[in-house]
Design an enzyme around this catalytic site. Sequence first.
Site, PDB file in Angstrom:
ATOM      1  N   GLU A   1       1.130  -1.258  -0.268  1.00 40.43           N
ATOM      2  CA  GLU A   1       0.405  -0.128  -0.187  1.00 40.43           C
ATOM      3  C   GLU A   1       0.844   1.186  -0.176  1.00 40.43           C
ATOM      4  O   GLU A   1       1.559   1.327   1.018  1.00 40.43           O
ATOM      5  CB  GLU A   1      -0.590   0.671   1.002  1.00 40.43           C
ATOM      6  CG  GLU A   1      -1.989   1.072   1.617  1.00 40.43           C
ATOM      7  CD  GLU A   1      -2.589   1.410   2.675  1.00 40.43           C
ATOM      8  OE1 GLU A   1      -2.039   2.490   3.317  1.00 40.43           O
ATOM      9  OE2 GLU A   1      -2.610   0.437   3.674  1.00 40.43           O
TER      10      GLU A   1
ATOM     11  N   LYS B   1     -11.161  -0.670   8.032  1.00 44.77           N
ATOM     12  CA  LYS B   1      -9.349  -0.703   8.671  1.00 44.77           C
ATOM     13  C   LYS B   1      -9.830   0.250   9.771  1.00 44.77           C
ATOM     14  O   LYS B   1     -10.458   1.286   9.760  1.00 44.77           O
ATOM     15  CB  LYS B   1      -8.663   0.185   7.736  1.00 44.77           C
ATOM     16  CG  LYS B   1      -7.416   1.237   8.328  1.00 44.77           C
ATOM     17  CD  LYS B   1      -6.942   1.782   7.376  1.00 44.77           C
ATOM     18  CE  LYS B   1      -6.020   2.299   8.131  1.00 44.77           C
ATOM     19  NZ  LYS B   1      -5.017   3.550   6.929  1.00 44.77           N
TER      20      LYS B   1
END
Length: 215
Positions: A43, A132
């Site tokens: 990421e 998340k």
Amino acid sequence: MKREDTLKFIEKEKAVAVLRIPDASLFEPVAEALYNGGVRILEITMTVPDALGLINKAASSLPEDMLLGVGSVLDAATAQQAIEAGARFVVSPVVKEEIIQKAGELGKPVMAGAFTPTEIQYAWELGSDIVKVFPANIVGMDFFKAVKAPMPHLKLMPTGGVTLTNGKEWLAAGACAVGVGSALVSSDDLKKRDFKNIEKNARVLIENLEEDITK
């Protein structure tokens, strides 16, 4: 890779390396070290200098079995730009409907960042494929167990508080994957360009997660 296939890959691999590198030139050796250590999901956060350019370059140079996404996305325009550059999933530190909608329109998984049970469920209802939980170090693993008890349908990923050796504990607490940042790629290792240590860290992380899977 279709949206559902990308999600399956994330849940299979379980480790998302969150990269906040200060210099784009560090990306290639860091990515290679992580790959050699067994990490298959990267990421690149939007806080990285020229993040979109880096994503564009990395998307065509990474191994085929390495998944590249974008993090720290704060609006729909950035999500679209990153996806067009080659990001295959989108992560945000907040719950923002426009980001979730844009990622969905473009066929990419999205992970919205939430903190409270209400925020987490709201993100899920808006269409966040995985929520998340951030910053997870504040709430801890018991929070995951408590949230999942009445809402077992949720797919949660902690970011913050994940170390090289407690990933399996987060999974046992109810996480479907973990986001790992400085514990995996520290500022000290970047400063020293100690890519061998980053590779070693990655190996420790993956071995720990696989230990849980094989039990």
